[in-house]
Each structure stands twice: as C-alpha cells, then as structure tokens.
Design an enzyme around this catalytic site. Structure first.
Site, short mmCIF file in Angstrom:
data_model
loop_
_atom_site.label_atom_id
_atom_site.label_comp_id
_atom_site.label_asym_id
_atom_site.label_seq_id
_atom_site.Cartn_x
_atom_site.Cartn_y
_atom_site.Cartn_z
N GLN A 45 -6.80 -40.02 -28.75
CA GLN A 45 -7.37 -41.25 -29.17
C GLN A 45 -8.19 -40.96 -30.69
O GLN A 45 -9.03 -41.43 -30.85
CB GLN A 45 -8.56 -41.67 -28.23
N SER A 46 -7.49 -40.29 -31.35
CA SER A 46 -7.91 -39.97 -32.56
C SER A 46 -8.20 -40.91 -33.93
O SER A 46 -7.17 -41.70 -34.02
CB SER A 46 -7.06 -38.86 -33.31
#
Length: 96
Positions: free
Chosen positions: A27-28
């Site tokens: 979930q960068s």
C-alpha cells in the site's frame, strides 16, 4: 517526495525512457505517487509491491493505493522482500 520525483521523472524523459520501475510495500504512497505522475507524463509505471508472503496480484484487491495504482494502468508485480532484486532484474532486462 513529490519534488524529488519531479526531477527523477524529468531525467527519465530527457533520457528518452518510456517506463519507470519503482519498489514499495503493498500500500505504498510512493508507488501511488510515482504511478500517477508517470501516467501524466506518458510513462508506463512498473510497480514491484512487497508483501510478507507471496501473493497473486488479484489478492491485493481493489482498495487503497492499489486501487489507484490499477486505475492509472500500472503494471504490478508482487513478491516477498527476499524476491525483490530478482523481480527487479527480470523487469529491467525485459525493458532494455
């Protein structure tokens, strides 16, 4: 982060690159920003998303940053932390 990305993508364009590869967690925020900026500039984003265990791309679902990554047409590759360098090399040599 965005200011640095601006310079890196300008450099990629000046070198005639058509794609950008970046690496981050599943979930960068960095991957999301890179993917969105790449598409605005006509570049193809390749995202290597790390996870604690091996996942298929579909397992990341359609939530959070992965949803945005998919919406802008990123090419997503998933791997464990230990596999990152192997995946990067595979992608890099396919693009060269």
């Amino acid at each position: 982060k965005i200011r640095k990305l601006e310079f890196l993508l300008a450099d990629a364009l000046s070198l005639g690159r058509k794609s950008v590869i970046t690496i981050g967690g599943e979930q960068s925020n960095h991957c999301r920003a890179t993917a969105s900026a790449c598409r605005l500039l006509g570049l193809v984003p390749h995202l290597i998303l790390r996870s604690g265990r091996r996942k298929e791309e579909e397992e990341f679902g359609l939530v959070g940053n992965v949803l945005v990554d998919r919406m802008v047409g990123s090419r997503i590759y998933t791997c464990t932390t230990g596999e990152v360098s192997f995946i990067f090399v595979d992608i890099f040599f396919c693009l060269v």
